[in-house]
Design an enzyme around this catalytic site. Structure first.
Site, PDB file in Angstrom:
ATOM      1  N   ARG A  95      15.002   0.526 -10.180  1.00  0.00           N
ATOM      2  CA  ARG A  95      14.935   1.241 -11.447  1.00  0.00           C
ATOM      3  C   ARG A  95      14.507   2.671 -11.151  1.00  0.00           C
ATOM      4  O   ARG A  95      13.882   2.948 -10.117  1.00  0.00           O
ATOM      5  CB  ARG A  95      13.931   0.642 -12.434  1.00  0.00           C
ATOM      6  CG  ARG A  95      13.084  -0.475 -11.952  1.00  0.00           C
ATOM      7  CD  ARG A  95      12.036  -0.902 -12.941  1.00  0.00           C
ATOM      8  NE  ARG A  95      10.729  -0.416 -12.477  1.00  0.00           N
ATOM      9  CZ  ARG A  95       9.930   0.342 -13.165  1.00  0.00           C
ATOM     10  NH1 ARG A  95      10.247   0.735 -14.381  1.00  0.00           N
ATOM     11  NH2 ARG A  95       8.782   0.760 -12.673  1.00  0.00           N
TER      12      ARG A  95
ATOM     13  N   ARG B  41      10.862   9.197 -18.330  1.00  0.00           N
ATOM     14  CA  ARG B  41       9.757   9.249 -19.289  1.00  0.00           C
ATOM     15  C   ARG B  41      10.165  10.188 -20.423  1.00  0.00           C
ATOM     16  O   ARG B  41      10.433  11.362 -20.179  1.00  0.00           O
ATOM     17  CB  ARG B  41       8.543   9.793 -18.553  1.00  0.00           C
ATOM     18  CG  ARG B  41       7.245   9.418 -19.135  1.00  0.00           C
ATOM     19  CD  ARG B  41       6.129  10.008 -18.303  1.00  0.00           C
ATOM     20  NE  ARG B  41       5.672   9.151 -17.224  1.00  0.00           N
ATOM     21  CZ  ARG B  41       4.827   9.571 -16.285  1.00  0.00           C
ATOM     22  NH1 ARG B  41       4.389  10.815 -16.279  1.00  0.00           N
ATOM     23  NH2 ARG B  41       4.434   8.753 -15.340  1.00  0.00           N
TER      24      ARG B  41
ATOM     25  N   ARG C 164      10.041   3.956   9.373  1.00  0.00           N
ATOM     26  CA  ARG C 164      10.496   5.344   9.225  1.00  0.00           C
ATOM     27  C   ARG C 164       9.309   6.213   9.596  1.00  0.00           C
ATOM     28  O   ARG C 164       8.150   5.816   9.401  1.00  0.00           O
ATOM     29  CB  ARG C 164      10.909   5.674   7.780  1.00  0.00           C
ATOM     30  CG  ARG C 164      12.187   5.087   7.303  1.00  0.00           C
ATOM     31  CD  ARG C 164      13.445   5.711   7.854  1.00  0.00           C
ATOM     32  NE  ARG C 164      13.576   7.140   7.644  1.00  0.00           N
ATOM     33  CZ  ARG C 164      14.475   7.893   8.293  1.00  0.00           C
ATOM     34  NH1 ARG C 164      15.269   7.354   9.201  1.00  0.00           N
ATOM     35  NH2 ARG C 164      14.567   9.177   8.043  1.00  0.00           N
TER      36      ARG C 164
ATOM     37  N   ARG D  61       9.339  17.974   1.611  1.00  0.00           N
ATOM     38  CA  ARG D  61       8.303  18.492   0.718  1.00  0.00           C
ATOM     39  C   ARG D  61       7.485  19.560   1.438  1.00  0.00           C
ATOM     40  O   ARG D  61       7.430  19.577   2.672  1.00  0.00           O
ATOM     41  CB  ARG D  61       7.285  17.412   0.320  1.00  0.00           C
ATOM     42  CG  ARG D  61       7.794  16.054   0.039  1.00  0.00           C
ATOM     43  CD  ARG D  61       6.747  15.238  -0.679  1.00  0.00           C
ATOM     44  NE  ARG D  61       5.715  14.671   0.193  1.00  0.00           N
ATOM     45  CZ  ARG D  61       4.751  13.868  -0.237  1.00  0.00           C
ATOM     46  NH1 ARG D  61       4.681  13.549  -1.521  1.00  0.00           N
ATOM     47  NH2 ARG D  61       3.855  13.378   0.587  1.00  0.00           N
TER      48      ARG D  61
ATOM     49  N   GLU E 273       7.090  18.724   5.420  1.00  0.00           N
ATOM     50  CA  GLU E 273       7.272  17.313   5.804  1.00  0.00           C
ATOM     51  C   GLU E 273       8.736  17.040   6.099  1.00  0.00           C
ATOM     52  O   GLU E 273       9.587  17.313   5.253  1.00  0.00           O
ATOM     53  CB  GLU E 273       6.880  16.419   4.631  1.00  0.00           C
ATOM     54  CG  GLU E 273       5.493  15.860   4.739  1.00  0.00           C
ATOM     55  CD  GLU E 273       5.188  14.914   3.589  1.00  0.00           C
ATOM     56  OE1 GLU E 273       4.137  15.119   2.987  1.00  0.00           O
ATOM     57  OE2 GLU E 273       5.992  14.010   3.293  1.00  0.00           O
TER      58      GLU E 273
ATOM     59  N   TYR F 252       4.190  -1.664   3.053  1.00  0.00           N
ATOM     60  CA  TYR F 252       3.719  -0.368   2.574  1.00  0.00           C
ATOM     61  C   TYR F 252       2.599  -0.613   1.566  1.00  0.00           C
ATOM     62  O   TYR F 252       2.820  -1.208   0.516  1.00  0.00           O
ATOM     63  CB  TYR F 252       4.818   0.493   1.940  1.00  0.00           C
ATOM     64  CG  TYR F 252       4.174   1.768   1.436  1.00  0.00           C
ATOM     65  CD1 TYR F 252       3.892   2.803   2.308  1.00  0.00           C
ATOM     66  CD2 TYR F 252       3.733   1.878   0.125  1.00  0.00           C
ATOM     67  CE1 TYR F 252       3.200   3.932   1.888  1.00  0.00           C
ATOM     68  CE2 TYR F 252       3.042   3.001  -0.309  1.00  0.00           C
ATOM     69  CZ  TYR F 252       2.780   4.023   0.583  1.00  0.00           C
ATOM     70  OH  TYR F 252       2.082   5.125   0.167  1.00  0.00           O
TER      71      TYR F 252
ATOM     72  N   ASP G  37      -0.335   1.259  -0.708  1.00  0.00           N
ATOM     73  CA  ASP G  37      -1.126   2.399  -1.134  1.00  0.00           C
ATOM     74  C   ASP G  37      -2.574   2.069  -0.816  1.00  0.00           C
ATOM     75  O   ASP G  37      -2.921   0.902  -0.585  1.00  0.00           O
ATOM     76  CB  ASP G  37      -0.936   2.644  -2.642  1.00  0.00           C
ATOM     77  CG  ASP G  37       0.242   3.574  -2.915  1.00  0.00           C
ATOM     78  OD1 ASP G  37       0.565   4.407  -2.042  1.00  0.00           O
ATOM     79  OD2 ASP G  37       0.848   3.464  -3.998  1.00  0.00           O
TER      80      ASP G  37
HETATM   81  C1  LIG Z   1       2.921   9.908   4.558  1.00  0.00           C
HETATM   82  C2  LIG Z   1       2.060   8.926   3.796  1.00  0.00           C
HETATM   83  C3  LIG Z   1       1.530   9.276   2.566  1.00  0.00           C
HETATM   84  C4  LIG Z   1       0.742   8.382   1.852  1.00  0.00           C
HETATM   85  N1  LIG Z   1       0.241   8.767   0.644  1.00  0.00           N
HETATM   86  C5  LIG Z   1      -0.519   7.915  -0.062  1.00  0.00           C
HETATM   87  C6  LIG Z   1      -1.027   8.290  -1.357  1.00  0.00           C
HETATM   88  O1  LIG Z   1      -0.780   9.392  -1.853  1.00  0.00           O
HETATM   89  N2  LIG Z   1      -1.789   7.381  -2.024  1.00  0.00           N
HETATM   90  C7  LIG Z   1      -2.085   6.140  -1.503  1.00  0.00           C
HETATM   91  O2  LIG Z   1      -2.784   5.366  -2.158  1.00  0.00           O
HETATM   92  N3  LIG Z   1      -1.631   5.777  -0.293  1.00  0.00           N
HETATM   93  C8  LIG Z   1      -0.864   6.619   0.449  1.00  0.00           C
HETATM   94  N4  LIG Z   1      -0.410   6.249   1.692  1.00  0.00           N
HETATM   95  C9  LIG Z   1      -0.832   4.946   2.260  1.00  0.00           C
HETATM   96  C10 LIG Z   1      -2.155   5.018   3.077  1.00  0.00           C
HETATM   97  O3  LIG Z   1      -1.976   5.894   4.145  1.00  0.00           O
HETATM   98  C11 LIG Z   1      -2.521   3.601   3.564  1.00  0.00           C
HETATM   99  O4  LIG Z   1      -2.771   2.762   2.458  1.00  0.00           O
HETATM  100  C12 LIG Z   1      -3.755   3.535   4.495  1.00  0.00           C
HETATM  101  O5  LIG Z   1      -3.820   4.574   5.419  1.00  0.00           O
HETATM  102  C13 LIG Z   1      -3.715   2.217   5.238  1.00  0.00           C
HETATM  103  O6  LIG Z   1      -4.838   2.075   6.067  1.00  0.00           O
HETATM  104  P1  LIG Z   1      -4.802   1.028   7.264  1.00  0.00           P
HETATM  105  O7  LIG Z   1      -6.194   0.952   7.804  1.00  0.00           O
HETATM  106  O8  LIG Z   1      -4.142  -0.209   6.833  1.00  0.00           O
HETATM  107  O9  LIG Z   1      -3.808   1.668   8.348  1.00  0.00           O
HETATM  108  P2  LIG Z   1      -3.966   2.963   9.248  1.00  0.00           P
HETATM  109  O10 LIG Z   1      -4.597   4.062   8.487  1.00  0.00           O
HETATM  110  O11 LIG Z   1      -2.648   3.212   9.863  1.00  0.00           O
HETATM  111  O12 LIG Z   1      -4.992   2.498  10.383  1.00  0.00           O
HETATM  112  C14 LIG Z   1      -4.600   1.728  11.491  1.00  0.00           C
HETATM  113  C15 LIG Z   1      -5.300   2.290  12.709  1.00  0.00           C
HETATM  114  O13 LIG Z   1      -5.086   1.424  13.820  1.00  0.00           O
HETATM  115  C16 LIG Z   1      -5.010   2.205  14.972  1.00  0.00           C
HETATM  116  N5  LIG Z   1      -4.334   1.448  16.025  1.00  0.00           N
HETATM  117  C17 LIG Z   1      -3.060   0.981  16.004  1.00  0.00           C
HETATM  118  N6  LIG Z   1      -2.769   0.354  17.159  1.00  0.00           N
HETATM  119  C18 LIG Z   1      -3.881   0.431  17.929  1.00  0.00           C
HETATM  120  C19 LIG Z   1      -4.202  -0.003  19.258  1.00  0.00           C
HETATM  121  N7  LIG Z   1      -3.294  -0.632  20.013  1.00  0.00           N
HETATM  122  N8  LIG Z   1      -5.426   0.243  19.733  1.00  0.00           N
HETATM  123  C20 LIG Z   1      -6.350   0.922  18.997  1.00  0.00           C
HETATM  124  N9  LIG Z   1      -6.104   1.370  17.734  1.00  0.00           N
HETATM  125  C21 LIG Z   1      -4.876   1.131  17.217  1.00  0.00           C
HETATM  126  C22 LIG Z   1      -4.217   3.425  14.526  1.00  0.00           C
HETATM  127  O14 LIG Z   1      -4.420   4.522  15.399  1.00  0.00           O
HETATM  128  C23 LIG Z   1      -4.778   3.660  13.125  1.00  0.00           C
HETATM  129  O15 LIG Z   1      -5.808   4.616  13.114  1.00  0.00           O
HETATM  130  C24 LIG Z   1       0.446   7.104   2.396  1.00  0.00           C
HETATM  131  C25 LIG Z   1       0.990   6.734   3.624  1.00  0.00           C
HETATM  132  C26 LIG Z   1       1.798   7.626   4.312  1.00  0.00           C
HETATM  133  C27 LIG Z   1       2.408   7.186   5.603  1.00  0.00           C
END
Ligand SMILES: Cc1cc2nc3c(=O)[nH]c(=O)nc-3n(C[C@H](O)[C@H](O)[C@H](O)COP(=O)(O)OP(=O)(O)OC[C@H]3O[C@@H](n4cnc5c(N)ncnc54)[C@H](O)[C@@H]3O)c2cc1C
Length: 381
Positions: free
Chosen positions: A171, A175, A263, A294, A314, A362, A364
């Site tokens: 969708r 708005r 990606r 962006r 970006e 994915y 947030d």
């Molecule tokens: C471009 C982008 C924009 C975004 N914008 C938004 C937004 O506006 N609002 C929102 O709510 N969310 C947003 N998000 C989502 C948000 O980034 C995630 O929800 C959040 O960062 C997830 O946290 P995490 O701990 O699961 O993963 P991550 O932050 O990826 O943490 C995982 C960590 O594990 C580490 N790691 C991986 N493998 C290993 C290894 N072998 N040894 C040691 N360390 C390792 C990595 O280095 C990393 O630091 C966005 C995401 C992206 C990609």
């Protein structure tokens, strides 16, 4: 040192788990292969501006409990995400709303806007959309599609919209009010002072080692019963009973069923000797000919008044091993592959998987936090 948990990844998921585990009297060693904590929500101060190093992050949620939880660690401002889109020499408000339609067609009322869109959809006679282009056209008509969706989507996916499957777009919310707030959520904002402080506070009093790759540690490890003994890269001996792994689940299993696809995004960041470059935190470039998707102007997330400004262009890019995996590609093929890894994960006695890479989803930030707290409730009860 002996720990209850080795937490792999100092991002939001890993840090939340470690914080909650500490409250329950458990000990954690948190490692990250990057040279900093906070994962993708890492912000770094430069010239008084908090730069969102891994892309713009806006916290938004309708989950009151999550909003209250995150507010323990930082005070949030009243930033509302209202991006604008540049198409050639035209500028439009996003998300698609009455401001967008009024500018596009010089109309005023919701009824006029609905009529233009309906007429454009009907002219096309698309009954069964064969690809993403036809799908989008049948939902919003020609003008909105060509000016605001086509080029942007093609840059995001690196392919023409006629080569992309229709199901990617289910969708396209339109708005019919003059409301530029991108998110429909009840709570929204940016932590004043950036995101890194949140993770710093969560990890306060917990052992953390950055620039430490789990797989190198695993190569040096010896597991006897429930206890694993290994060394850190500086030679320190550590022992732990369980692992929370928030890295790529396929990499954990040496991609034995094949690699999952992602990606990626590339950022070009520069500081400019001017106070205000684009007047908004987020500006989308919707023509395919402009190579970036962006431009983020970081200071506007916190209403900054610094004399200089920092912008990041970006670029959406293909992912290959060694490149930062930003977005899981949750199509049927990858989801089926993930299920095979998830089966192996389920059978693990001493390893938990979490976060956007460990769960190949994915998330947030609010959903990531919710998933982390759910795991804590199960594991630390
Ligand atoms: C471009 C982008 C924009 C975004 N914008 C938004 C937004 O506006 N609002 C929102 O709510 N969310 C947003 N998000 C989502 C948000 O980034 C995630 O929800 C959040 O960062 C997830 O946290 P995490 O701990 O699961 O993963 P991550 O932050 O990826 O943490 C995982 C960590 O594990 C580490 N790691 C991986 N493998 C290993 C290894 N072998 N040894 C040691 N360390 C390792 C990595 O280095 C990393 O630091 C966005 C995401 C992206 C990609």
């Amino acid at each position: 040192m002996k720990y209850d948990y080795l937490v792999v990844g100092a991002g939001l998921f890993g840090a939340t788990f470690a914080y909650e585990a500490k409250k329950k009297g458990k000990t954690c060693l948190v490692i990250d292969k990057r040279d900093h904590i906070a994962g993708n929500i890492y912000t770094k101060e430069q010239s008084g501006i908090n730069v969102h190093v891994y892309g713009a992050h806006i916290f938004h949620t309708s989950d009151k409990e999550i909003w209250n939880y995150i507010n323990q660690f930082a005070e949030f401002n009243n930033y509302i995400n209202s991006p604008v889109a540049v198409y050639k020499d035209e500028l439009y408000n996003l998300p698609f709303n009455m401001n967008t339609f009024s500018k596009m067609w010089n109309i005023k009322t919701p009824e006029e806007a609905k009529k233009v869109i309906q007429d454009q959809i009907q002219e096309l006679h698309i009954t069964e959309p064969k690809n993403l282009e036809e799908q989008a056209l049948s939902l919003v008509g020609r003008d909105v599609y060509e000016k605001l969706i086509k080029g942007y989507t093609e840059k995001q996916w690196g392919r023409s919209c006629t080569d992309l499957p229709a199901f990617i777009i289910k969708r396209l919310p339109l708005r019919f009010t003059y409301d530029n707030n991108y998110f429909n959520d009840r709570f929204q904002g940016i932590p004043m002072g950036g995101y890194t402080q949140i993770i710093e506070k969560m990890l306060d009093g917990i052992d953390v080692k950055t620039s430490e790759d789990f797989f190198a540690m695993r190569d040096r490890a010896e597991t006897t019963g429930d206890l694993t003994k290994t060394t850190l890269s500086d030679g320190t001996e550590v022992e732990y009973e369980k692992i929370l792994f928030t890295g790529q689940i396929d990499e954990y299993y040496d991609s034995k069923f094949g690699p999952l696809e992602y990606r990626s995004v590339r950022f070009e960041t520069e500081e400019l000797e001017e106070e205000n470059y684009q007047g908004n935190a987020v500006v989308n470039y919707t023509e395919r000919e402009v190579p970036y998707t962006r431009i983020i102007e970081h200071k506007h997330f916190e209403f900054g008044k610094q004399p200089t400004t920092i912008i990041s262009r970006e670029y959406s890019s293909e992912w290959k091993p060694g490149v930062e995996p930003y977005y899981p590609v949750n199509n049927d093929k990858n989801n089926a592959l993930y299920e095979k890894y998830a089966e192996l994960a389920k059978a693990e006695k001493n390893v938990l998987f979490g976060g956007r890479l460990g769960m190949y989803k994915y998330f947030d930030m609010d959903k990531d936090l919710r998933a982390a707290l759910d795991l804590c409730a199960e594991e630390l009860a």
